[in-house]
Design a protein around this motif. Structure first.
Motif, PDB file in Angstrom:
ATOM      1  N   GLU A  99       0.834  -1.196   0.000  1.00 24.85           N
ATOM      2  CA  GLU A  99       0.000   0.000   0.000  1.00 24.85           C
ATOM      3  C   GLU A  99       0.873   1.252   0.000  1.00 24.85           C
ATOM      4  O   GLU A  99       1.821   1.357   0.778  1.00 24.85           O
ATOM      5  N   LEU A 100       0.543   2.170  -0.894  1.00 22.85           N
ATOM      6  CA  LEU A 100       1.255   3.442  -0.954  1.00 22.85           C
ATOM      7  C   LEU A 100       0.292   4.552  -0.509  1.00 22.85           C
ATOM      8  O   LEU A 100      -0.572   4.972  -1.285  1.00 22.85           O
ATOM      9  N   PRO A 101       0.424   5.000   0.756  1.00 19.04           N
ATOM     10  CA  PRO A 101      -0.434   6.089   1.220  1.00 19.04           C
ATOM     11  C   PRO A 101      -0.187   7.322   0.352  1.00 19.04           C
ATOM     12  O   PRO A 101       0.962   7.716   0.132  1.00 19.04           O
ATOM     13  N   THR A 102      -1.274   7.901  -0.159  1.00 18.75           N
ATOM     14  CA  THR A 102      -1.113   8.987  -1.123  1.00 18.75           C
ATOM     15  C   THR A 102      -2.031  10.148  -0.774  1.00 18.75           C
ATOM     16  O   THR A 102      -3.223   9.951  -0.524  1.00 18.75           O
ATOM     17  N   TRP A 103      -1.454  11.330  -0.749  1.00 10.48           N
ATOM     18  CA  TRP A 103      -2.255  12.544  -0.562  1.00 10.48           C
ATOM     19  C   TRP A 103      -2.550  13.103  -1.953  1.00 10.48           C
ATOM     20  O   TRP A 103      -1.654  13.564  -2.654  1.00 10.48           O
ATOM     21  N   VAL A 108      -0.045  19.301  -4.750  1.00 13.17           N
ATOM     22  CA  VAL A 108       1.060  18.377  -5.035  1.00 13.17           C
ATOM     23  C   VAL A 108       0.728  17.502  -6.254  1.00 13.17           C
ATOM     24  O   VAL A 108       1.575  16.759  -6.744  1.00 13.17           O
ATOM     25  N   GLY A 109      -0.492  17.621  -6.730  1.00 13.88           N
ATOM     26  CA  GLY A 109      -0.933  16.889  -7.925  1.00 13.88           C
ATOM     27  C   GLY A 109      -1.527  17.879  -8.914  1.00 13.88           C
ATOM     28  O   GLY A 109      -2.750  17.915  -9.113  1.00 13.88           O
ATOM     29  N   ASN A 171       8.527  11.406  -5.020  1.00 12.66           N
ATOM     30  CA  ASN A 171       7.313  10.763  -4.486  1.00 12.66           C
ATOM     31  C   ASN A 171       6.025  11.191  -5.193  1.00 12.66           C
ATOM     32  O   ASN A 171       4.933  10.836  -4.740  1.00 12.66           O
ATOM     33  N   SER A 172       6.135  11.975  -6.279  1.00 14.30           N
ATOM     34  CA  SER A 172       4.929  12.344  -7.019  1.00 14.30           C
ATOM     35  C   SER A 172       4.276  11.092  -7.588  1.00 14.30           C
ATOM     36  O   SER A 172       4.949  10.210  -8.126  1.00 14.30           O
ATOM     37  N   PRO A 237       4.124  22.601  -1.774  1.00 14.51           N
ATOM     38  CA  PRO A 237       3.351  22.627  -3.016  1.00 14.51           C
ATOM     39  C   PRO A 237       4.243  22.816  -4.243  1.00 14.51           C
ATOM     40  O   PRO A 237       5.351  23.339  -4.146  1.00 14.51           O
ATOM     41  N   MET A 238       3.744  22.352  -5.382  1.00 16.71           N
ATOM     42  CA  MET A 238       4.451  22.597  -6.639  1.00 16.71           C
ATOM     43  C   MET A 238       4.223  24.038  -7.026  1.00 16.71           C
ATOM     44  O   MET A 238       3.217  24.631  -6.682  1.00 16.71           O
TER      45      MET A 238
END
Lengths: 242, 323
Positions: A99-103, A108-109, A171-172, A237-238
């Motif tokens: 599992e890859l916990p992802t926000w 960031v996306g 980590n993106s 943030p990007m």
């Protein structure tokens, strides 16, 4: 149909003085993985000291050997023998799901909203759709620990950016075509960014170095900002538009 | 560098690109980690052999020149590969042979005179902490080199050297016929690959008869060749492993020969693969230089490769360290 496609599989093709390319399949499919992993393991055992490297990918296995210890003909015959009674590795179809916990968040996306428009979905639906699938790792490449995973739901099939970004943050979490991935390091990249995971993907001090390996099953698990930060996730943030 | 404290050289001036390279990083390509290692395996192996080192000892790959090192103690060295106008305290340094460098002497590489990459080996080998089983320096991946972080040499760096263990290494000088004139037109042996039949007949004729020119888009990842536009019936493949020396042809029809720092997988059709020695030879070509691709047989190339390895006294080259 090209002549190559018409030829029988599997076949062993020339890949230079010290390598053979074993072509097992014509197209990408999850069921390829058990066969490719099984052949990878058998090569490790059979070539022993003469083995230099192995590069499994979607439909192939590149076998690199030491031509001082094994002639190309011997290597070819060895591969023929291994293919003769190959059975797929069934364990690769079972086992745990990593599992890859992802926000998932536009900060960031930055492509989240554009992907949603392209797919005719809401941002929430895009996230749910991306997180709903247990993906398989088909290949590693591009950069150490960069895992090409699939297959992405057809509804999220979005082309790569026309102009790749110069610096994609580490980590993106990203998608392109029918594939998804997470960037283990800061690199240029042309995939669509949906969010960021808190898990370290490549670590020279970890046994095995890469979190993910060919054949692994992976799920992205949406987490809130607070949990993401608590797990050590980077919320920087990007820059707007990049 | 826990075990080794022996000082060897100090970097007085770094130049554009000087990298520590052992034979390469093997057994980890399935993780997307590239091979690294010397772009010119031939020059690297000869430098090590002349310095009395076993196969695989880390040596310095000096590209272009501009590097000045100061010896911090007496060292036995050998420089092979390109002639970058190397001097020792201002006097011309003899290449392709063992030389003693005294404490305080300045070893300087100026600019390319013949070839592009010189290899400096020191008896005992340069010492660094291996990363993923190797000290091969890959800048893009941040792996290996003197600091383990994939850094090229910078001013003020200090290079450690291992204890020299050679007891009268076999030869101190390479025979004349082993030394290359890299300015001569390069004929690069290529083993045709599985997609060779997908190129048009005219393109195949051109591939092996045209004079290709080394483009200035050339580095340790790959070397682009310019010439007639090659046409292939397939534009792309499902990504698969790429071997050293693979000659891929993207849709623009201009081939790219892939070298040590190439990406591990890729999806362009390939003419085939250069032999390791042909890849080495190409790595010594300057932009603008002419090269020819020569379709070669596996048997002949293998015999040549084995002769090379025997000439540098190598019993085996394999180094598989699976994770």
């Amino acid at each position: 149909m090209s002549r190559t496609a018409a030829m029988a599989l599997p076949r062993i093709e020339s890949a230079g003085l010290d390598g053979w390319m074993v072509r097992l399949f014509e197209r990408i499919d999850e069921t390829n993985l058990g066969w490719i992993i099984a052949l990878t393991r058998r090569c490790e055992a059979a070539f022993g000291e003469a083995l230099v490297d192995l590069v499994p990918s979607y439909t192939t296995l590149l076998v690199v050997f030491d031509p001082l210890r094994l002639s190309p003909e011997e290597a070819y015959r060895c591969l023929q023998g291994l293919l003769g009674d190959l059975v797929p590795d069934e364990q690769s179809d079972a086992g745990d799901i990593l599992e890859l916990p992802t926000w998932y968040d536009p900060s960031v996306g930055p492509d989240l909203e554009r992907v949603a428009r392209y797919a005719g979905m809401s941002v929430e639906e895009v996230i749910a759709c991306h997180a709903d699938t247990a993906y398989r790792v088909f290949a590693l490449g591009f950069a150490p620990g960069f895992a090409f995973m699939g297959l992405l739901d057809e509804r999220l099939e979005v082309p790569r950016l026309d102009t790749p970004r110069q610096r994609v943050p580490v980590n993106s979490v990203a998608i392109a075509g029918r594939q998804t991935a997470a960037y283990p390091a800061v690199t240029p990249g042309g995939w669509n960014l949906l969010g960021r995971t808190s898990v370290r993907l490549f670590d020279r001090d970890r046994e095995g170095f890469s979190l993910l390996a060919v054949g692994d099953r992976v799920r992205f698990v949406p987490v809130r900002r607070e949990a993401f930060e608590a797990q050590g996730g980077d919320t920087t943030p990007m820059e707007a538009g990049r | 560098m826990k075990k080794y404290t022996v000082i060897g050289f100090c970097v007085e001036q770094a130049g554009p690109l000087a990298l520590l390279q052992d034979a390469g990083r093997f057994g980890v390509r399935r993780l997307g980690v590239t091979q690294g290692g010397p772009a010119d395996l031939y020059g690297w192996a000869w430098a090590n052999h002349l310095a009395g080192n076993p196969w695989g000892a880390p040596a310095l790959e000096v590209t272009f020149g501009g590097l000045t090192l100061v010896a911090e103690r007496e060292l036995t060295i050998a420089v092979a590969g390109a002639d970058l106008g190397a001097t020792l305290d201002g006097a011309e340094l003899p290449l392709w042979q063992r030389v003693t460098c005294k404490e305080g002497q300045r070893l300087r590489f100026t600019a390319p005179r013949n070839g592009l990459r010189a290899y400096l080996a020191v008896a005992g080998g340069f010492v660094a902490e291996p990363v993923l089983g190797s000290v091969a320096c890959v800048v893009r991946e941040g792996l290996g080199g003197f600091d383990g972080q994939g850094s090229k040499l910078a001013e003020g760096d200090r290079l450690s050297v291992g204890e020299a263990s050679f007891a009268g290494a076999s030869i101190s000088e390479a025979p004349q016929e082993a030394r290359f004139d890299y300015r001569a037109p390069a004929r690069l042996s290529l083993l045709p690959g599985a997609q060779v039949g997908e190129f048009t007949g005219q393109s195949l004729f051109q591939a092996f008869n045209a004079a290709w020119r080394v483009d200035d888009r050339a580095d340790r990842m790959g070397v682009r060749l310019t010439g007639p536009r090659l046409r292939c019936r397939i534009e792309s493949l499902i990504s698969e492993g790429i071997g050293l020396g693979a000659v891929q042809v993207p849709p623009d029809g201009q081939p790219i020969a892939l070298l040590n720092d190439r990406q591990t997988i890729g999806g362009y059709p390939r003419l085939g693969a250069l032999t390791p020695l042909a890849a080495s030879r190409l790595a010594q070509c300057l932009p603008g230089q002419e090269v020819q691709l020569v379709a070669a047989s596996r048997e002949g190339c293998l015999a040549e490769h084995r002769r090379f390895l025997a000439s540098v006294a190598t019993p085996s080259v394999s180094a598989y360290h699976p994770p």
